[in-house]
Design an enzyme around this catalytic site. Structure first.
Site, PDB file in Angstrom:
ATOM      1  N   SER A   1     -37.793 -56.108   8.955  1.00 48.98           N
ATOM      2  CA  SER A   1     -37.330 -55.861   7.589  1.00 48.98           C
ATOM      3  C   SER A   1     -36.495 -56.999   7.034  1.00 48.98           C
ATOM      4  O   SER A   1     -36.400 -57.156   5.820  1.00 48.98           O
ATOM      5  CB  SER A   1     -36.544 -54.553   7.517  1.00 48.98           C
ATOM      6  OG  SER A   1     -35.422 -54.604   8.364  1.00 48.98           O
TER       7      SER A   1
ATOM      8  N   ASP B   1     -24.656 -50.060   6.221  1.00 54.14           N
ATOM      9  CA  ASP B   1     -25.657 -51.055   6.601  1.00 54.14           C
ATOM     10  C   ASP B   1     -25.029 -52.450   6.558  1.00 54.14           C
ATOM     11  O   ASP B   1     -24.870 -53.037   5.493  1.00 54.14           O
ATOM     12  CB  ASP B   1     -26.852 -50.975   5.649  1.00 54.14           C
ATOM     13  CG  ASP B   1     -27.987 -51.911   6.050  1.00 54.14           C
ATOM     14  OD1 ASP B   1     -27.796 -52.716   6.976  1.00 54.14           O
ATOM     15  OD2 ASP B   1     -29.064 -51.831   5.427  1.00 54.14           O
TER      16      ASP B   1
ATOM     17  N   HIS C   1     -28.812 -55.498   7.046  1.00 51.40           N
ATOM     18  CA  HIS C   1     -29.646 -55.995   5.959  1.00 51.40           C
ATOM     19  C   HIS C   1     -28.767 -56.697   4.923  1.00 51.40           C
ATOM     20  O   HIS C   1     -27.543 -56.683   5.021  1.00 51.40           O
ATOM     21  CB  HIS C   1     -30.429 -54.848   5.329  1.00 51.40           C
ATOM     22  CG  HIS C   1     -31.386 -54.203   6.278  1.00 51.40           C
ATOM     23  ND1 HIS C   1     -31.087 -53.050   6.985  1.00 51.40           N
ATOM     24  CD2 HIS C   1     -32.640 -54.555   6.658  1.00 51.40           C
ATOM     25  CE1 HIS C   1     -32.114 -52.719   7.753  1.00 51.40           C
ATOM     26  NE2 HIS C   1     -33.058 -53.624   7.582  1.00 51.40           N
TER      27      HIS C   1
END
Length: 442
Positions: free
Chosen positions: A157, A419, A422
């Site tokens: 990702s 998070d 990311h």
């Protein structure tokens, strides 16, 4: 939102929208080969020097090519510092680019300050003749460099985030057409005869869920939680043929991905089990090898893939770019145990930046295996070119650029509230496009 930034964002994309053509360049009607695999939200990612010990502020690296000479770039931009520029505006926003996914969309989910968008990377001027600031990404120059060509990104990702950052930035000049084809995503810029493709794989080598049958392939989106939990079977000496067989259709291949190697796995070589990591009691009963570290598995996997590309397996004759690992910035915990990334500014030169294991080990392995593959490419005298794009040092100093609590709405993604792995889009990783342009136009 910063008042001075708000007005500029409203009219951000008001600007209007011949290199060689390789025989393998993707055209708008050409299908992309491969087997079906879905992009998983929880997939996680990831100049040339050996670092022996805990990674702190990196020493001066060198940009290395398969020819053994310094890469023909404007400067070695991997060593430097982030400097504040209140006048800086992003190339795109969530209002001007519809490809941004929710977990990257910090503007949509109300990140309190957008100051993280107002920092430029300044390379050290003494390194390879760099100017005071890195040249801002120029979409027109990029299109001139890649006209009639295609690029394939392979990874997790974080690789997907890089793809979307590039696509959104290039959308300043042309909005692409998006399509899917058997496990690949593709964005086609018709006016510039250029295609960007992405294949999701968290390991780049052949793999499957341990619980699957022997003929199964990577699972689809309905099983993403199972994929994240693992464990997986990893064939350390076999590239993932689903993307490797498609590499020859592209002029450039950009590799990354490391973080998934921290997950439980059973390791194979030559089709035989040689060890495991994080094995459960049930798994251990079927494993005759020993406990192997994630760093070891990641190193062998990159060795397998890089050398396969360097040898031109499956007919690949282009440029392979390895992007190094982008560190996480969790404090006081991790993904599921209360970790936070509360920083609101980059780390300055007066603060030591440290990267913990196994990420530091992943980084060392990437650099060392790149060197070995580049040496093999020189020895073989083939057409393949290898380039290393080192982003680790600069991203280590950007703890402010993660979504944190602003990668989802209230009550969403239960159990994954913060998070710090990311990156926001737009955000600090947009600088990766500037590094990529230096490599492709060098």
């Amino acid at each position: 939102m910063i008042p001075s930034l708000r007005g500029m964002l409203r009219g951000l994309l008001t600007r209007g929208t011949e290199g060689r053509r390789r025989r393998h360049a993707i055209h708008k009607t050409a299908p992309v080969p491969g087997a079906a695999v879905a992009i998983v939200f929880f997939a996680t990612g990831t100049l040339c020097f050996v670092f022996l010990g805990p990674l702190r502020s990196p020493p001066t690296p060198t940009t290395t090519s398969s020819s053994g000479k310094a890469a023909a770039t404007a400067c070695d931009a991997t060593r430097g510092e982030w400097v504040h520029d209140p006048s800086l505006r992003p190339h795109y926003t969530n209002a001007t680019c519809g490809f941004i996914q929710d977990y990257q969309n910090c503007m949509k989910h109300g990140k309190p300050s957008l100051e993280f968008l107002q920092w430029k990377w300044r390379p050290d001027a003494a390194d390879a003749g760099c100017g005071e600031l890195m040249e801002r990404f120029d979409a027109a120059r990029f299109f001139r460099a890649v006209r009639g060509r295609s690029i394939l990104f392979v990874g997790d990702s974080l690789a997907s985030s890089h793809v979307l950052s590039l696509v959104c930035t290039l959308s300043e000049l042309e909005t692409p057409t998006k399509r899917h084809s058997t496990g690949f995503e593709q964005w086609w810029f018709e006016a510039h005869d250029f295609a960007v493709s992405f294949f999701w794989t968290p390991f780049q080598i052949r793999w499957r869920l341990t619980s699957d049958g022997p003929e199964s392939t990577a699972p689809g989106p309905a099983r993403q939680g199972e994929v994240f939990a693992g464990p997986s079977d990893l064939h350390l000496d076999e590239p993932d043929e689903r993307w490797m067989s498609a590499a020859k259709e592209h002029d450039y291949v950009v590799l990354s991905a490391s973080h998934w190697f921290r997950r439980p796995a059973v390791y194979y070589r030559g089709g035989h089990v040689v060890g495991c990591h994080g094995c459960s009691a049930k798994d251990a009963d079927n494993v005759t090898g020993t406990e192997l570290s994630p760093e070891h598995a990641q190193r062998v996997a990159f060795r397998t893939v890089l050398r396969a590309l360097a040898r031109g397996e499956h007919g690949f004759e282009g440029t392979a770019v390895l992007r190094t690992v982008a560190p996480t910035h969790y404090e006081k915990g991790g993904w599921f145990d209360g970790g936070e990334c509360p920083s609101t500014r980059p780390l300055g030169r007066d603060r030591t930046a440290e990267m913990v294991e196994p990420e530091a080990g992943f980084y060392r392995a990437q650099v060392e295996e790149f060197r070995a593959a580049a040496k093999e490419a020189r020895r073989s005298g083939g057409a393949v070119r290898l380039r290393l794009m080192d982003v680790t040092g600069m991203m280590l100093r950007r703890p402010d650029g993660h979504p944190g609590r602003y990668g989802h709405g209230p009550g969403q993604h239960d159990g994954f509230d913060v998070d710090c792995l990311h990156w926001c889009l737009p955000g600090p990783i947009d600088v990766w496009n500037e590094l990529l342009l230096q490599i492709l136009d060098g």
